[in-house]
Design a protein around this motif. Structure first.
Motif, short mmCIF file in Angstrom:
data_model
loop_
_atom_site.label_atom_id
_atom_site.label_comp_id
_atom_site.label_asym_id
_atom_site.label_seq_id
_atom_site.Cartn_x
_atom_site.Cartn_y
_atom_site.Cartn_z
N ASP A 12 -11.02 -14.13 -23.56
CA ASP A 12 -10.13 -14.57 -22.49
C ASP A 12 -8.84 -15.11 -23.08
OD1 ASP A 12 -9.17 -16.95 -20.59
OD2 ASP A 12 -10.26 -15.48 -19.37
N ILE A 13 -7.73 -14.76 -22.47
CA ILE A 13 -6.42 -15.15 -23.00
C ILE A 13 -6.29 -16.66 -23.18
CG2 ILE A 13 -5.18 -15.25 -20.80
CD1 ILE A 13 -2.98 -13.61 -22.60
N ASP A 14 -6.90 -17.44 -22.30
CA ASP A 14 -6.83 -18.90 -22.41
C ASP A 14 -7.67 -19.43 -23.56
OD1 ASP A 14 -5.12 -19.05 -20.21
OD2 ASP A 14 -6.79 -19.24 -18.80
N ALA A 15 -8.59 -18.61 -24.07
CA ALA A 15 -9.46 -19.05 -25.16
C ALA A 15 -9.05 -18.45 -26.50
CB ALA A 15 -10.90 -18.66 -24.85
N GLN A 16 -8.02 -17.61 -26.50
CA GLN A 16 -7.59 -16.99 -27.75
C GLN A 16 -6.97 -18.02 -28.68
OE1 GLN A 16 -5.12 -13.61 -26.75
NE2 GLN A 16 -6.82 -12.54 -25.79
N GLY A 17 -7.09 -17.75 -29.98
CA GLY A 17 -6.53 -18.65 -30.98
C GLY A 17 -7.42 -19.82 -31.31
N LYS A 18 -8.65 -19.82 -30.82
CA LYS A 18 -9.57 -20.93 -31.06
C LYS A 18 -10.73 -20.54 -31.98
CE LYS A 18 -8.33 -22.99 -26.68
NZ LYS A 18 -8.74 -23.40 -25.35
N GLY A 19 -10.66 -19.34 -32.57
CA GLY A 19 -11.68 -18.93 -33.53
C GLY A 19 -12.88 -18.22 -32.93
N ILE A 20 -12.85 -17.95 -31.63
CA ILE A 20 -13.99 -17.29 -30.98
C ILE A 20 -14.14 -15.86 -31.48
CG2 ILE A 20 -14.91 -16.48 -28.77
CD1 ILE A 20 -13.47 -18.98 -27.53
N GLY A 21 -13.07 -15.10 -31.48
CA GLY A 21 -13.12 -13.72 -31.95
C GLY A 21 -13.52 -13.65 -33.41
N LYS A 22 -12.98 -14.54 -34.21
CA LYS A 22 -13.32 -14.57 -35.65
C LYS A 22 -14.81 -14.86 -35.82
CE LYS A 22 -12.29 -16.95 -39.98
NZ LYS A 22 -13.67 -17.04 -40.38
N SER A 23 -15.33 -15.80 -35.06
CA SER A 23 -16.77 -16.12 -35.16
C SER A 23 -17.64 -14.94 -34.75
CB SER A 23 -17.10 -17.33 -34.28
OG SER A 23 -16.49 -18.49 -34.77
N LEU A 24 -17.25 -14.26 -33.67
CA LEU A 24 -18.00 -13.08 -33.24
C LEU A 24 -17.97 -11.99 -34.31
CD1 LEU A 24 -16.81 -12.85 -29.53
CD2 LEU A 24 -19.13 -13.36 -30.30
N MET A 25 -16.80 -11.74 -34.88
CA MET A 25 -16.68 -10.71 -35.91
C MET A 25 -17.46 -11.10 -37.17
SD MET A 25 -15.15 -8.11 -34.74
CE MET A 25 -15.02 -7.26 -36.29
N ASP A 26 -17.38 -12.35 -37.57
CA ASP A 26 -18.12 -12.80 -38.75
C ASP A 26 -19.62 -12.60 -38.55
OD1 ASP A 26 -15.76 -13.51 -39.99
OD2 ASP A 26 -16.00 -15.66 -39.62
N PHE A 27 -20.11 -12.88 -37.36
CA PHE A 27 -21.53 -12.70 -37.05
C PHE A 27 -21.93 -11.24 -37.20
CE2 PHE A 27 -24.88 -11.67 -33.99
CZ PHE A 27 -25.88 -12.55 -34.40
N VAL A 28 -21.13 -10.34 -36.62
CA VAL A 28 -21.45 -8.90 -36.67
C VAL A 28 -21.31 -8.36 -38.10
CG1 VAL A 28 -20.75 -6.64 -35.81
CG2 VAL A 28 -20.84 -8.57 -34.26
N ILE A 29 -20.29 -8.80 -38.81
CA ILE A 29 -20.08 -8.34 -40.19
C ILE A 29 -21.27 -8.74 -41.06
CG2 ILE A 29 -18.66 -8.73 -42.25
CD1 ILE A 29 -16.22 -8.76 -40.30
N ASP A 30 -21.86 -9.90 -40.81
CA ASP A 30 -23.05 -10.33 -41.55
C ASP A 30 -24.26 -9.45 -41.26
OD1 ASP A 30 -21.76 -12.40 -42.84
OD2 ASP A 30 -22.47 -13.95 -41.45
N LYS A 31 -24.32 -8.86 -40.07
CA LYS A 31 -25.47 -8.05 -39.65
C LYS A 31 -25.38 -6.60 -40.09
CE LYS A 31 -27.55 -11.23 -37.14
NZ LYS A 31 -28.68 -11.91 -37.67
N TYR A 32 -24.17 -6.08 -40.23
CA TYR A 32 -23.96 -4.66 -40.53
C TYR A 32 -23.11 -4.52 -41.79
CZ TYR A 32 -25.55 -3.78 -35.77
OH TYR A 32 -26.28 -3.73 -34.61
N SER A 33 -23.55 -3.66 -42.70
CA SER A 33 -22.79 -3.46 -43.94
C SER A 33 -21.56 -2.60 -43.72
CB SER A 33 -23.68 -2.83 -45.01
OG SER A 33 -24.17 -1.58 -44.56
#
Length: 75
Positions: A12-33
């Motif tokens: 959500d645009i109001d939640a951008q810049g707070k690390g949410i997308g980075k956290s989601l990507m880090d989680f997925v990157i840890d699961k898939y090579s």
């Protein structure tokens, strides 16, 4: 997620810049090579976001649904 393809990631645009997308990507990157995704070429913020997560542009193509240019990116 569909196998190793990230179909969409929206914060959500109001939640951008707070690390949410980075956290989601880090989680997925840890699961898939290996991961890949498509992102609109004109969406410079998203392209940079993915580059900062280690993704590289491997292909440019036209999106069949929207007729806009997109990058295929892979980590």
């Amino acid at each position: 997620m569909n196998n190793e393809f990230i179909g969409a990631l929206f914060v959500d645009i109001d939640a951008q810049g707070k690390g949410i997308g980075k956290s989601l990507m880090d989680f997925v990157i840890d699961k898939y090579s290996k991961l890949n995704l498509a992102v609109y070429k004109d969406n410079a913020n998203s392209v940079e976001f993915y580059k900062n997560r280690g993704f590289k542009i491997i292909q440019e193509q036209i999106n069949e649904d929207s007729n806009h240019k997109e990058y295929i990116m892979e980590n």
